[in-house]
Write a protein that holds these residues in place. Structure first.
Motif, short mmCIF file in Angstrom:
data_model
loop_
_atom_site.label_atom_id
_atom_site.label_comp_id
_atom_site.label_asym_id
_atom_site.label_seq_id
_atom_site.Cartn_x
_atom_site.Cartn_y
_atom_site.Cartn_z
N PHE A 125 2.35 -9.74 -11.82
CA PHE A 125 2.12 -11.00 -10.95
C PHE A 125 2.67 -10.32 -9.42
O PHE A 125 1.87 -10.81 -8.53
N VAL A 126 3.73 -9.85 -9.34
CA VAL A 126 4.55 -9.68 -8.14
C VAL A 126 3.40 -8.46 -7.18
O VAL A 126 3.74 -8.44 -6.07
N PHE A 127 2.58 -7.93 -7.79
CA PHE A 127 1.57 -6.99 -7.02
C PHE A 127 1.04 -7.93 -6.10
O PHE A 127 0.81 -7.32 -4.85
N ALA A 128 0.62 -9.02 -6.30
CA ALA A 128 -0.09 -9.80 -5.19
C ALA A 128 0.77 -10.06 -3.53
O ALA A 128 0.36 -9.75 -2.68
N ILE A 129 2.00 -10.33 -4.20
CA ILE A 129 2.73 -10.32 -2.85
C ILE A 129 3.25 -9.06 -2.34
O ILE A 129 3.42 -9.04 -0.89
N THR A 130 3.56 -8.02 -3.13
CA THR A 130 4.09 -6.90 -2.72
C THR A 130 2.92 -6.12 -2.05
O THR A 130 3.30 -5.37 -1.03
N PHE A 131 1.84 -6.21 -2.41
CA PHE A 131 0.66 -5.34 -1.91
C PHE A 131 0.21 -6.18 -0.46
O PHE A 131 0.01 -5.41 0.47
N LYS A 132 0.41 -7.41 -0.36
CA LYS A 132 0.26 -8.07 0.73
C LYS A 132 1.30 -7.56 1.93
O LYS A 132 0.88 -7.44 3.08
N ALA A 133 2.41 -7.75 1.50
CA ALA A 133 3.63 -7.32 2.56
C ALA A 133 3.26 -5.68 2.75
O ALA A 133 3.56 -5.11 3.88
N ALA A 134 3.00 -4.92 1.76
CA ALA A 134 2.76 -3.52 2.17
C ALA A 134 1.56 -3.23 3.04
O ALA A 134 1.53 -2.54 3.95
N GLY A 135 0.58 -4.27 2.97
CA GLY A 135 -0.59 -4.41 3.84
C GLY A 135 -0.04 -4.58 5.28
O GLY A 135 -0.70 -3.81 6.36
N GLN A 136 0.92 -5.26 5.66
CA GLN A 136 1.29 -5.47 6.89
C GLN A 136 1.95 -4.08 7.35
O GLN A 136 1.81 -3.94 8.75
N VAL A 137 2.72 -3.50 6.42
CA VAL A 137 3.19 -2.06 6.90
C VAL A 137 2.06 -1.23 7.60
O VAL A 137 2.30 -0.40 8.50
N VAL A 138 1.15 -1.11 6.45
CA VAL A 138 0.21 0.05 6.84
C VAL A 138 -0.83 -0.41 7.77
O VAL A 138 -1.52 0.75 8.35
N GLU A 139 -1.07 -1.55 8.34
CA GLU A 139 -1.63 -1.90 9.34
C GLU A 139 -0.96 -1.68 10.81
O GLU A 139 -1.57 -1.96 11.70
N ASP A 140 0.07 -1.36 10.77
CA ASP A 140 0.86 -0.98 11.84
C ASP A 140 -0.12 -0.17 12.76
O ASP A 140 -0.43 1.07 12.21
N PRO A 141 -0.55 0.02 13.82
CA PRO A 141 -1.19 0.51 14.85
C PRO A 141 -0.54 1.82 15.01
O PRO A 141 -1.27 3.13 15.20
N GLN A 142 0.89 2.04 15.07
CA GLN A 142 1.56 3.25 15.07
C GLN A 142 1.41 4.19 13.86
O GLN A 142 1.45 5.47 13.98
N LEU A 143 1.06 3.73 12.83
CA LEU A 143 0.69 4.55 11.75
C LEU A 143 -0.64 5.34 11.86
O LEU A 143 -0.70 6.38 11.23
N GLY A 144 -1.68 4.39 12.39
CA GLY A 144 -2.90 5.26 12.62
C GLY A 144 -3.82 5.28 11.27
O GLY A 144 -4.37 6.11 11.56
#
Length: 98
Positions: A7-26
């Motif tokens: 179940f926690v995949f839904a919230i942890t994946f959403k939070a990880a998405g915010q990290v990987v969408e950081d423009p500095q990561l490219g």
């Protein structure tokens, strides 16, 4: 009522998405596939839990032209008690050569 283990995949994946969408990561997210997922529970998630996630990129490495990101999500309840740690592996596929 106890939530299913994944179940926690839904919230942890959403939070990880915010990290990987950081423009500095490219990162070109259109090239990303989900590579792996692991969970380490301190206690089960229960109905009514108010959870928060802190995501951290643990590692980035390149392998055969693909970028591999290891992201750790620490999940705590409203009292600050640790509930689960989730590790997500994302693979950003290498661009296709023309």
């Amino acid at each position: 009522m106890i939530a299913p283990p994944t179940f926690v995949f839904a919230i942890t994946f959403k939070a990880a998405g915010q990290v990987v969408e950081d423009p500095q990561l490219g990162l070109d997210y259109s090239r990303v596939v989900h590579g792996d997922q692991k969970f380490a529970y301190t206690r089960p998630v229960r109905a009514g839990d108010r959870l928060s996630v802190t995501s951290t990129i643990e590692a980035i490495k390149s392998l055969a032209g693909n970028d591999i990101l290891d992201i750790r999500g620490e999940v705590h309840d409203e009292t600050g008690e640790h509930v689960v740690t989730a590790w997500t592996k994302l693979v950003s596929r290498a661009p296709e050569e023309a």
